[in-house]
Design a protein around this motif. Structure first.
Motif, PDB file in Angstrom:
ATOM      1  N   ILE A   1      -0.019  -1.179  -4.721  1.00 43.25           N
ATOM      2  CA  ILE A   1       0.901  -1.354  -6.054  1.00 43.25           C
ATOM      3  C   ILE A   1       1.225  -2.841  -5.957  1.00 43.25           C
ATOM      4  CG2 ILE A   1       3.120  -0.307  -6.747  1.00 43.25           C
ATOM      5  CD1 ILE A   1       0.904   1.950  -6.101  1.00 43.25           C
ATOM      6  N   THR A   2       1.026  -3.182  -7.202  1.00 39.10           N
ATOM      7  CA  THR A   2       1.288  -4.750  -7.370  1.00 39.10           C
ATOM      8  C   THR A   2       2.532  -4.753  -7.876  1.00 39.10           C
ATOM      9  OG1 THR A   2      -0.922  -5.174  -8.338  1.00 39.10           O
ATOM     10  CG2 THR A   2       0.794  -6.472  -9.049  1.00 39.10           C
TER      11      THR A   2
ATOM     12  N   LEU B   1       4.857  -6.889   2.340  1.00 38.53           N
ATOM     13  CA  LEU B   1       4.111  -7.033   1.224  1.00 38.53           C
ATOM     14  C   LEU B   1       2.746  -7.903   1.799  1.00 38.53           C
ATOM     15  CD1 LEU B   1       6.335  -8.244  -1.684  1.00 38.53           C
ATOM     16  CD2 LEU B   1       5.167  -5.877  -1.609  1.00 38.53           C
ATOM     17  N   THR B   2       1.851  -7.747   1.062  1.00 34.08           N
ATOM     18  CA  THR B   2       0.633  -8.616   0.955  1.00 34.08           C
ATOM     19  C   THR B   2       0.514  -9.453   0.002  1.00 34.08           C
ATOM     20  OG1 THR B   2      -0.956  -6.939   2.435  1.00 34.08           O
ATOM     21  CG2 THR B   2      -2.188  -8.912   1.001  1.00 34.08           C
ATOM     22  N   LEU B   3       0.250 -10.768   0.285  1.00 35.79           N
ATOM     23  CA  LEU B   3       0.153 -12.038  -1.007  1.00 35.79           C
ATOM     24  C   LEU B   3      -1.414 -12.430  -0.901  1.00 35.79           C
ATOM     25  CD1 LEU B   3       1.713 -13.272  -3.140  1.00 35.79           C
ATOM     26  CD2 LEU B   3       2.125 -15.170  -1.574  1.00 35.79           C
ATOM     27  N   GLU B   4      -2.005 -12.364  -1.972  1.00 31.56           N
ATOM     28  CA  GLU B   4      -3.466 -12.402  -2.304  1.00 31.56           C
ATOM     29  C   GLU B   4      -3.762 -13.395  -3.393  1.00 31.56           C
ATOM     30  OE1 GLU B   4      -6.238  -9.188  -1.257  1.00 31.56           O
ATOM     31  OE2 GLU B   4      -6.288  -9.275  -3.365  1.00 31.56           O
ATOM     32  N   ALA B   5      -4.707 -14.211  -3.358  1.00 30.75           N
ATOM     33  CA  ALA B   5      -5.464 -14.874  -4.228  1.00 30.75           C
ATOM     34  C   ALA B   5      -6.069 -14.119  -5.064  1.00 30.75           C
ATOM     35  CB  ALA B   5      -6.039 -16.048  -3.633  1.00 30.75           C
ATOM     36  N   SER B   6      -5.735 -14.083  -6.193  1.00 34.97           N
ATOM     37  CA  SER B   6      -6.480 -13.332  -7.210  1.00 34.97           C
ATOM     38  C   SER B   6      -7.679 -14.024  -8.178  1.00 34.97           C
ATOM     39  CB  SER B   6      -5.514 -13.013  -8.752  1.00 34.97           C
ATOM     40  OG  SER B   6      -4.625 -11.788  -8.104  1.00 34.97           O
TER      41      SER B   6
ATOM     42  N   ILE C   1       0.734  -1.352   0.127  1.00 35.69           N
ATOM     43  CA  ILE C   1       0.082  -0.043  -0.093  1.00 35.69           C
ATOM     44  C   ILE C   1       0.976   1.279  -0.028  1.00 35.69           C
ATOM     45  CG2 ILE C   1      -1.776   1.344   1.361  1.00 35.69           C
ATOM     46  CD1 ILE C   1      -2.639  -1.568   0.366  1.00 35.69           C
ATOM     47  N   GLU C   2       0.808   2.023  -1.000  1.00 39.09           N
ATOM     48  CA  GLU C   2       1.485   3.426  -1.102  1.00 39.09           C
ATOM     49  C   GLU C   2       0.221   4.498  -1.190  1.00 39.09           C
ATOM     50  OE1 GLU C   2       4.212   5.101  -4.403  1.00 39.09           O
ATOM     51  OE2 GLU C   2       5.128   3.569  -3.279  1.00 39.09           O
TER      52      GLU C   2
END
Length: 164
Positions: free
Chosen positions: A66-67, A91-96, A60-61
């Motif tokens: 921001i990927t 970072l955050t890692l998330e299922a797309s 987050i910025e």
């Protein structure tokens, strides 16, 4: 499972015994679309091999996501901060999309590589690929303008565009 096995063997040829050990040592998990694997600020010491789906790492910025990179089937995913230094992730890692993966604790993952030289070589080759992908991502980030970055994404990773 067949796609995962093909992806694993593309990196480095493993014997059926080593391949079985690698797959059986992981805990199979399912992650629905939008769920986080780990979040910025959390310590995550697990390692994942994505079986199905696409994961997105972001930070987050100024209130915007921001990927930074994507993880696709057959690739490793982990928080380098948590895995290496036992520190919170940046970072955050998330299922797309709905996903499946094999999850390993740091200890069980490292134990695998003491049991077989071929598994140790496979791990090294996976990490080498991650370094190359990171370097390429850094270059791509600095391409002039969002349009140019989008064209690069479409050209190099069309499956991301089709699935996310």
């Amino acid at each position: 499972m067949e796609k995962l096995i093909q992806s694993i063997l593309e990196v480095y040829s493993l014997s059926p015994i080593d391949l079985e050990l690698l797959i059986r040592s992981g805990e199979e998990i399912y992650i629905p679309k939008g769920e986080s694997i780990f979040r910025e600020g959390e310590v995550c010491r697990s390692v994942y091999i994505v079986k199905e789906g696409i994961w997105r790492a972001y930070h987050i910025e100024d209130g915007r996501e921001i990927t930074v990179w994507f993880v696709v089937p057959g690739e490793l995913a982990f928080s380098s901060w948590g895995y290496i230094d036992d520190k919170p992730s940046e970072l955050t890692l998330e299922a797309s999309c709905d996903s499946a993966a094999l999850r390993y604790s740091k200890e069980s993952f490292e134990d695998l590589f003491t049991t077989s030289m071929d598994l140790a070589v496979w791990q090294r080759k996976m990490l080498e690929r991650m370094i190359l992908n990171t370097d390429q991502s850094l270059i791509d980030i600095y391409k002039p303008g969002a349009t140019e970055r989008y064209k690069t994404l479409v050209e190099k990773m069309p499956y991301i565009i089709r699935n996310v």
